[in-house]
Motif scaffolding. Structure first.
Motif, PDB file in Angstrom:
ATOM      1  N   UNK A 287      32.318  40.627  51.903  1.00  0.00           N
ATOM      2  CA  UNK A 287      32.442  39.187  51.630  1.00  0.00           C
ATOM      3  C   UNK A 287      32.772  39.005  50.164  1.00  0.00           C
ATOM      4  N   UNK A 288      33.336  37.837  49.816  1.00  0.00           N
ATOM      5  CA  UNK A 288      33.736  37.579  48.440  1.00  0.00           C
ATOM      6  C   UNK A 288      33.869  36.080  48.241  1.00  0.00           C
ATOM      7  N   UNK A 289      33.874  35.666  46.975  1.00  0.00           N
ATOM      8  CA  UNK A 289      34.127  34.256  46.686  1.00  0.00           C
ATOM      9  C   UNK A 289      35.590  34.073  46.288  1.00  0.00           C
ATOM     10  N   UNK A 290      35.964  32.838  46.050  1.00  0.00           N
ATOM     11  CA  UNK A 290      37.379  32.530  45.805  1.00  0.00           C
ATOM     12  C   UNK A 290      37.917  33.211  44.553  1.00  0.00           C
ATOM     13  N   UNK A 291      37.102  33.277  43.501  1.00  0.00           N
ATOM     14  CA  UNK A 291      37.568  33.915  42.273  1.00  0.00           C
ATOM     15  C   UNK A 291      37.776  35.415  42.465  1.00  0.00           C
ATOM     16  N   UNK A 292      36.868  36.061  43.209  1.00  0.00           N
ATOM     17  CA  UNK A 292      37.035  37.485  43.469  1.00  0.00           C
ATOM     18  C   UNK A 292      38.308  37.748  44.255  1.00  0.00           C
ATOM     19  N   UNK A 293      38.608  36.858  45.184  1.00  0.00           N
ATOM     20  CA  UNK A 293      39.835  37.012  45.958  1.00  0.00           C
ATOM     21  C   UNK A 293      41.062  36.833  45.068  1.00  0.00           C
ATOM     22  N   UNK A 294      40.984  35.887  44.157  1.00  0.00           N
ATOM     23  CA  UNK A 294      42.122  35.645  43.255  1.00  0.00           C
ATOM     24  C   UNK A 294      42.365  36.847  42.350  1.00  0.00           C
ATOM     25  N   UNK A 295      41.294  37.502  41.931  1.00  0.00           N
ATOM     26  CA  UNK A 295      41.424  38.647  41.023  1.00  0.00           C
ATOM     27  C   UNK A 295      41.766  39.926  41.781  1.00  0.00           C
ATOM     28  N   UNK A 296      41.117  40.152  42.930  1.00  0.00           N
ATOM     29  CA  UNK A 296      41.258  41.426  43.637  1.00  0.00           C
ATOM     30  C   UNK A 296      42.071  41.345  44.921  1.00  0.00           C
ATOM     31  N   UNK A 297      42.368  40.142  45.406  1.00  0.00           N
ATOM     32  CA  UNK A 297      43.225  39.997  46.579  1.00  0.00           C
ATOM     33  C   UNK A 297      42.633  40.544  47.863  1.00  0.00           C
ATOM     34  N   UNK A 298      41.320  40.381  48.057  1.00  0.00           N
ATOM     35  CA  UNK A 298      40.675  40.943  49.241  1.00  0.00           C
ATOM     36  C   UNK A 298      41.239  40.373  50.543  1.00  0.00           C
TER      37      UNK A 298
END
Length: 278
Positions: free
Chosen positions: A125-136
């Motif tokens: 799981x991840x938050x929106x910022x983590x997705x923006x940085x790491x592209x999960x």
């Protein structure tokens, strides 16, 4: 046949110079580092007993013997724990439960990138910022694993400015997990797949172990430029194989300003979606 315990002990012996242990280094030596009989002498056990220990032919090894061997081989706390795990591994692998509260916690922590790591370094799981940085979100579900990405996704070698250090750390984390859960039915398949990467094979053979606690992550993001994060790892109560990883940065730094801009963009997108204009 020598298993993980024997290979681990041999790798620790190989890194210690006899002179550092107070032993003469003269004469021809067929092995690098300490000989088995030298470890036995310094640890106060018989040579036969230590040989059987490396061959995993002893049971109920006392804490006193383990402490003596660990002391001679100059193991740190993580290596000592790994030595015990190899001798007394957990026999049950629990299925991770991603409680709804963890997802809400990630959303509350939306000031910085945050994500949940599960067994074998799967990203759960991840938050929106983590997705923006790491592209999960852009990674297929079965490939959301940090080891698979580091070793088998070519872009990560440029994404991480210190890729060799990241690679060594991820393998050390998996080694520690493998010592705790050697009967994990998914572990062998992951190691086999990763073995297609020569760098993984080399690092796996070194038997390094490490806990995921804190450190730095230096990226060269294709859209955001250079990012310099510090990360902290938080244990999840009741879920020993789950951790929350949070990336932080000084708000006044270039990375901090980039994160602030991303946070505003994400907030604006949410407002548009709620208003029906997105």
């Amino acid at each position: 046949m020598e298993g993980d315990l024997g290979q681990f002990l041999r790798s620790r012996r190989a890194r210690i110079h006899p002179a550092d242990a107070g032993l003469p280094a003269s004469g021809r030596r067929r092995v690098s580092g300490l000989r088995r009989e030298e470890v036995a002498l310094l640890a106060g056990v018989s040579v036969d007993y230590y040989i059987r220990l490396e061959q995993e032919r002893v049971q109920n090894v006392s804490d006193a013997v383990l402490d003596a061997v660990a002391r001679v081989l100059r193991m740190d706390d993580t290596e000592r724990a790994h030595l015990r795990d190899l001798l007394r591994p957990a026999r049950h692998v629990s299925r991770p439960v991603l409680r709804p509260g963890l997802g809400r916690l990630l959303d509350l922590a939306d000031g910085m990138p945050a994500f949940v790591l599960g067994p074998r370094m799967d990203v759960l799981a991840w938050n929106a910022l983590a997705d923006r940085v790491s592209g999960f979100a852009g990674v297929p579900e079965g490939r959301r694993n940090q080891l698979l990405q580091v070793f088998l996704a070519p872009h990560t070698r440029t994404l991480y400015r210190d890729w060799p250090e990241v690679a060594a750390e991820t393998v050390a984390y998996l080694r520690l997990y493998a010592g705790r859960h050697p009967e994990d039915p998914l572990l062998a398949g992951l190691v086999a797949e990763l073995s297609a990467a020569p760098d993984f094979v080399r690092l796996w053979a070194e038997h390094g172990v490490a806990e995921k606690t804190y450190g730095t992550k230096r990226m060269r993001h294709p859209e955001l430029g250079d990012l310099d994060f510090e990360y902290e790892t938080l244990a999840v109560p009741g879920q020993p194989d789950l951790v929350i990883v949070m990336y932080t940065a000084d708000p006044e730094s270039a990375t901090g300003r980039t994160v602030a801009r991303l946070r505003e963009e994400i907030g604006s997108s949410r407002e548009l979606a709620r208003s029906g204009r997105g």
